[in-house]
Design an enzyme around this catalytic site. Structure first.
Site, PDB file in Angstrom:
ATOM      1  N   ASP A   4       0.864  -1.184   0.000  1.00  7.03           N
ATOM      2  CA  ASP A   4       0.000   0.000   0.000  1.00  7.03           C
ATOM      3  C   ASP A   4       0.895   1.227   0.000  1.00  7.03           C
ATOM      4  OD1 ASP A   4      -2.216   1.903   0.632  1.00  7.03           O
ATOM      5  OD2 ASP A   4      -3.344   0.066   0.963  1.00  7.03           O
ATOM      6  N   HIS A  53       2.238   2.032  -3.181  1.00  7.85           N
ATOM      7  CA  HIS A  53       1.298   2.959  -3.804  1.00  7.85           C
ATOM      8  C   HIS A  53       1.788   4.393  -3.732  1.00  7.85           C
ATOM      9  CE1 HIS A  53      -2.347   0.000  -3.276  1.00  7.85           C
ATOM     10  NE2 HIS A  53      -1.333  -0.514  -3.945  1.00  7.85           N
TER      11      HIS A  53
END
Length: 399
Positions: free
Chosen positions: A222, A245
């Site tokens: 993430d 991310h």
């Protein structure tokens, strides 16, 4: 006269000796968890031994160190609470392992620190969250009855503290979580989890102020670093991010109103094979709030999906609706400066702001991003943005 002079000299000497005594260094007292019954065999739950060592160290009137020697220690969910009487150090040489039995990990915290001032968490040890045992339970986006999963290292209401030289691997959810903290220095930290591990943010910050992050390496499933509502005066530098991310501000606007994000600086960072680069995202629809005084500077992108992105239409699991919802988060005073490298997507720069509250005073300075596709130029896509551009603009045509 001589006797009076001798008396004065004696008084001065006594004063100097008392001052010198006050500045004599006293080494911290060591509280070794092994002396409190920790087995370090990787199977026995050593939580109570750690808590006993912490309790004695916390009540010591001088500086103290909870020492975790080399070895592998199994710890169930545990929180080390203050306030303590003096400076505290939690020094890890060994490896701490999280439980893999579901009944033992459905909680929001694996290792927590609460209400401590002047804390240092450091050492060459590892936090092994053993996340593979839990990642398939991460289904809250489709299951309203989902159970919580723990952050590996959680700090709540911590002040004037340092987190240094740690390694966190395979967290079940967030690796390092800061909430309601002030004046925290995070440096020389390594975070690692597979690219497909869900919601394993490297460092997550909420409702915290005066946070400094430097010289960290994060590869996860993430955001490498995420900052949500109430994050203010956050200084981030010398970060290597990937996979993951990217570095994100948001998602904003889902919690309480007027939980502003202000004073964010990200500089001297490198992104490798990440889904995003530098990103600001707000929920749509959302509550009203403000994100301002934000700077991204001297950033290198290498095969990054969305190198520069403002997304005010963020709602990844919302069902399609007939009308278009809008974000009420005002984004203003944002600068993207000296950002270069390669994009794995054709749209290398995307600024999609709210129709209701357009982005204000956005600056693009020396942007040089190339699309990796052969013979195809990168493009920019922008809407509802008020701002200016200077210097190199590749891709251009946005502001």
């Amino acid at each position: 006269m001589a006797s009076r002079l001798a008396f004065c000299i004696a008084i001065v000497l006594i004063f100097l000796w008392s001052v010198a005594d006050a500045f004599v260094y006293s080494p911290p007292k060591i509280f070794n968890v092994v002396n409190y019954g920790a087995r370090a065999d990787g199977n026995t739950d050593d939580s109570q031994a750690f808590l006993r060592a912490w309790s004695d160290a916390c009540q010591w009137k001088g500086s103290s160190t909870v020492l975790i020697p080399g070895g592998t220690y199994m710890l169930h969910s545990i929180t080390f609470s203050g306030p303590c009487l003096a400076e505290m150090t939690f020094f890890m040489r060994g490896t701490l392992k999280a439980p893999t039995i579901p009944a033992l990990f459905f909680t929001d915290t694996w290792i927590g620190f609460h209400s401590v001032d002047n804390l240092t968490v450091t050492g060459s040890g590892y936090l092994d969250g053993q996340g593979a045992s839990a990642w398939h339970y991460n289904d809250c986006f489709k299951n309203s009855q989902c159970l919580p999963l723990p952050s590996s290292l959680r700090f709540d209401f911590i002040r004037n503290s340092k987190i240094q030289y740690l390694s966190s691997i395979n967290s079940k959810k967030v690796h390092i979580n800061l909430f309601a903290c002030n004046n925290i220095d995070i440096s020389y930290v390594r975070v690692s989890a597979p690219e497909n591990s869900p919601n394993t943010d490297g460092i997550h910050i909420g409702a915290s102020t005066n946070i400094k992050i430097s010289r960290v390496s994060i590869g996860t499933g993430d955001d490498c670093i995420s900052m949500v509502s109430g994050s203010q005066n956050i200084d981030i530098s010398e970060v290597i991010c990937g996979p993951g991310h990217g570095i994100s501000i948001g998602s904003l606007g889902k919690g309480s109103q007027n939980q502003n994000v202000m004073g964010i600086s990200v500089r001297n960072a490198t992104f490798w094979n990440t889904e995003n680069g530098v990103r600001i995202k707000t929920w749509s629809p959302s509550w009203s709030s403000l994100a301002s005084n934000i700077s991204f500077q001297n950033i290198i992108m290498k095969n990054v999906g969305n190198p520069i992105i403002i997304d005010q239409k963020y709602c990844p699991h919302c069902p399609p609706s007939g009308g278009e919802s809008v974000s009420k988060v005002q984004i203003r005073d944002v600068e993207f400066n000296d950002i270069s490298g390669t994009s794995s997507s054709k749209v290398a720069l995307s600024l999609q702001c709210s129709k209701l509250v357009p982005c204000q005073n956005v600056k693009l300075v020396d942007i040089d991003l190339a699309y990796k596709g052969l013979g195809v130029l990168a493009i920019a896509s922008c809407s509802n943005v008020i701002g200016t551009s200077y210097g190199i603009q590749n891709p251009g045509g946005c502001l």
